[in-house]
Design a protein around this motif. Structure first.
Motif, PDB file in Angstrom:
ATOM      1  N   LEU A  58     -26.181  25.155 -17.998  1.00 11.31           N
ATOM      2  CA  LEU A  58     -24.847  23.663 -17.980  1.00 11.31           C
ATOM      3  C   LEU A  58     -25.133  22.546 -17.003  1.00 11.31           C
ATOM      4  N   HIS A  59     -25.017  21.290 -17.854  1.00  9.08           N
ATOM      5  CA  HIS A  59     -25.186  19.998 -16.802  1.00  9.08           C
ATOM      6  C   HIS A  59     -23.662  19.522 -17.261  1.00  9.08           C
ATOM      7  N   PHE A  60     -22.610  19.411 -15.865  1.00  9.69           N
ATOM      8  CA  PHE A  60     -21.252  18.601 -16.063  1.00  9.69           C
ATOM      9  C   PHE A  60     -21.376  17.910 -14.844  1.00  9.69           C
ATOM     10  N   GLY A  61     -21.584  15.752 -15.420  1.00 13.16           N
ATOM     11  CA  GLY A  61     -21.186  15.367 -14.648  1.00 13.16           C
ATOM     12  C   GLY A  61     -19.758  15.043 -14.637  1.00 13.16           C
ATOM     13  N   HIS A  62     -18.989  14.605 -13.139  1.00 12.05           N
ATOM     14  CA  HIS A  62     -18.090  14.666 -12.830  1.00 12.05           C
ATOM     15  C   HIS A  62     -17.909  13.241 -11.996  1.00 12.05           C
ATOM     16  N   ILE A  63     -17.123  12.444 -11.646  1.00 11.06           N
ATOM     17  CA  ILE A  63     -16.817  11.383 -10.951  1.00 11.06           C
ATOM     18  C   ILE A  63     -15.925  12.518  -9.335  1.00 11.06           C
ATOM     19  N   SER A  64     -16.562  12.266  -8.380  1.00 18.15           N
ATOM     20  CA  SER A  64     -16.612  12.900  -7.183  1.00 18.15           C
ATOM     21  C   SER A  64     -15.265  13.176  -6.498  1.00 18.15           C
ATOM     22  N   GLY A  65     -15.032  14.212  -6.087  1.00 22.21           N
ATOM     23  CA  GLY A  65     -13.842  13.780  -5.704  1.00 22.21           C
ATOM     24  C   GLY A  65     -12.380  14.733  -6.471  1.00 22.21           C
ATOM     25  N   PHE A  66     -13.748  15.330  -7.572  1.00 19.01           N
ATOM     26  CA  PHE A  66     -12.518  16.026  -8.639  1.00 19.01           C
ATOM     27  C   PHE A  66     -11.338  17.132  -8.768  1.00 19.01           C
ATOM     28  N   GLN A  67     -10.784  16.877  -9.359  1.00 18.99           N
ATOM     29  CA  GLN A  67      -9.238  17.216  -8.581  1.00 18.99           C
ATOM     30  C   GLN A  67      -9.356  19.465  -8.964  1.00 18.99           C
ATOM     31  N   ASP A  96     -14.774  26.811  -1.202  1.00 14.53           N
ATOM     32  CA  ASP A  96     -13.621  27.275  -1.449  1.00 14.53           C
ATOM     33  C   ASP A  96     -13.261  25.833  -0.288  1.00 14.53           C
ATOM     34  N   SER A  97     -13.976  25.390   1.079  1.00 13.99           N
ATOM     35  CA  SER A  97     -14.084  24.358   1.765  1.00 13.99           C
ATOM     36  C   SER A  97     -13.525  23.207   0.795  1.00 13.99           C
ATOM     37  N   GLY A  98     -13.993  22.541  -0.408  1.00 12.94           N
ATOM     38  CA  GLY A  98     -13.362  21.543  -1.073  1.00 12.94           C
ATOM     39  C   GLY A  98     -14.627  20.116  -1.025  1.00 12.94           C
ATOM     40  N   LYS A  99     -16.045  21.458  -1.428  1.00 13.80           N
ATOM     41  CA  LYS A  99     -17.090  19.882  -1.101  1.00 13.80           C
ATOM     42  C   LYS A  99     -18.023  20.104  -1.981  1.00 13.80           C
ATOM     43  N   ASP A 100     -18.203  19.733  -2.606  1.00 11.38           N
ATOM     44  CA  ASP A 100     -18.913  19.254  -4.529  1.00 11.38           C
ATOM     45  C   ASP A 100     -19.759  19.596  -4.289  1.00 11.38           C
ATOM     46  N   LEU A 101     -20.274  20.842  -5.232  1.00  9.69           N
ATOM     47  CA  LEU A 101     -21.169  22.042  -5.368  1.00  9.69           C
ATOM     48  C   LEU A 101     -22.253  20.830  -5.752  1.00  9.69           C
ATOM     49  N   GLY A 106     -22.697   8.610  -4.457  1.00  6.38           N
ATOM     50  CA  GLY A 106     -21.944   7.588  -4.772  1.00  6.38           C
ATOM     51  C   GLY A 106     -20.559   8.394  -4.951  1.00  6.38           C
ATOM     52  N   ASP A 107     -19.935   8.173  -6.432  1.00  6.60           N
ATOM     53  CA  ASP A 107     -18.498   8.627  -6.747  1.00  6.60           C
ATOM     54  C   ASP A 107     -19.114   9.811  -8.340  1.00  6.60           C
ATOM     55  N   VAL A 108     -21.069   9.755  -7.946  1.00  5.08           N
ATOM     56  CA  VAL A 108     -21.291  10.430  -9.596  1.00  5.08           C
ATOM     57  C   VAL A 108     -21.402  11.803  -9.017  1.00  5.08           C
ATOM     58  N   CYS A 109     -21.284  12.883  -9.560  1.00  5.29           N
ATOM     59  CA  CYS A 109     -21.757  13.744  -9.226  1.00  5.29           C
ATOM     60  C   CYS A 109     -22.320  15.144 -10.887  1.00  5.29           C
ATOM     61  N   ASP A 110     -23.299  15.662 -10.553  1.00  5.40           N
ATOM     62  CA  ASP A 110     -23.871  16.253 -11.507  1.00  5.40           C
ATOM     63  C   ASP A 110     -24.552  17.870 -10.793  1.00  5.40           C
ATOM     64  N   VAL A 111     -24.062  18.995 -11.644  1.00  9.07           N
ATOM     65  CA  VAL A 111     -24.044  19.959 -10.880  1.00  9.07           C
ATOM     66  C   VAL A 111     -24.408  20.594 -12.473  1.00  9.07           C
ATOM     67  N   PHE A 112     -25.550  21.911 -12.237  1.00  5.73           N
ATOM     68  CA  PHE A 112     -26.309  22.962 -13.030  1.00  5.73           C
ATOM     69  C   PHE A 112     -25.998  24.368 -12.761  1.00  5.73           C
ATOM     70  N   LEU A 139      -9.759  16.751 -20.312  1.00  7.83           N
ATOM     71  CA  LEU A 139     -10.111  16.858 -19.417  1.00  7.83           C
ATOM     72  C   LEU A 139     -10.544  15.888 -18.568  1.00  7.83           C
ATOM     73  N   PRO A 140      -9.602  15.106 -17.303  1.00  8.84           N
ATOM     74  CA  PRO A 140      -9.868  14.247 -16.883  1.00  8.84           C
ATOM     75  C   PRO A 140     -11.102  13.532 -16.134  1.00  8.84           C
ATOM     76  N   ASN A 141     -11.784  12.618 -15.634  1.00  6.63           N
ATOM     77  CA  ASN A 141     -12.833  12.844 -14.468  1.00  6.63           C
ATOM     78  C   ASN A 141     -14.487  12.596 -14.888  1.00  6.63           C
ATOM     79  N   VAL A 142     -14.882  13.375 -16.219  1.00  4.38           N
ATOM     80  CA  VAL A 142     -15.410  13.233 -16.822  1.00  4.38           C
ATOM     81  C   VAL A 142     -16.809  12.581 -17.551  1.00  4.38           C
ATOM     82  N   LEU A 143     -18.079  12.362 -16.979  1.00  5.15           N
ATOM     83  CA  LEU A 143     -19.133  11.832 -17.326  1.00  5.15           C
ATOM     84  C   LEU A 143     -19.813  12.043 -17.723  1.00  5.15           C
ATOM     85  N   GLY A 144     -19.687  13.489 -18.424  1.00  6.74           N
ATOM     86  CA  GLY A 144     -20.713  13.884 -18.918  1.00  6.74           C
ATOM     87  C   GLY A 144     -21.116  15.399 -19.564  1.00  6.74           C
TER      88      GLY A 144
END
Length: 153
Positions: A58-67, A96-101, A106-112, A139-144
């Motif tokens: 699954l590929h989930f794109g979101h704005i950095s600093g997701f809540q 758990d440390s608050g770091k994007d996986l 920039g402000d775009v994150c992609d998680v697989f 669900l807010p701040n979703v890019l794709g």
């Protein structure tokens, strides 16, 4: 002009498809970066030949600093023989440390995240539906959102 052509060729070579990729699609159709609760993202593909072990990611794109640390999703997979499997997925976005996986630029994150391994990916048509199970109206701040099917190396 010649430098632009060389640069274009270099970019094309560096971004050309992954040999292990069976299917890859990413849906960016989210008004105001909101995934409405009733909006189901569907992906259909035809596997042209039987494959060995493959992973469905699954590929989930979101704005950095997701809540949220994770997002509740549901994935429904329909195989060529008509069988349907429903998988609950907790898409992990932040450790758990608050770091994007994800891979953030920039402000775009992609998680697989691998959600299923097929011991043998049969030839035929597949359908994958991805639903947000978030409790709010959207669900807010979703890019794709998308899926990636890869042959296991």
């Amino acid at each position: 002009m010649k430098a632009k052509l060389i640069l274009f060729a270099l970019v094309f070579v560096l971004t050309s498809c992954n040999k292990n990729e069976v299917y890859d699609e990413f849906n960016r159709d989210f008004t105001d970066n909101r995934w409405e609760s009733k909006d189901v993202k569907s992906f259909e593909f035809e596997n042209m030949q039987s494959e060995g072990v493959c992973e469905l990611k699954l590929h989930f794109g979101h704005i950095s600093g997701f809540q949220f640390k994770e997002v509740p999703l549901e994935v429904e997979i329909t195989t060529p023989d008509g069988k349907t499997e429903t998988l609950p997925v907790a898409m992990k976005l932040i450790d758990d440390s608050g770091k994007d996986l994800g891979d953030c630029s920039g402000d775009v994150c992609d998680v697989f995240q691998t959600i299923k391994t097929f011991e043998k990916l049969e030839k035929g048509k597949y359908k994958v539906a991805v639903k947000s199970k978030f409790t709010g109206p959207y669900l807010p701040n979703v890019l794709g959102v998308g899926i990636l099917i890869e042959r296991k190396k």
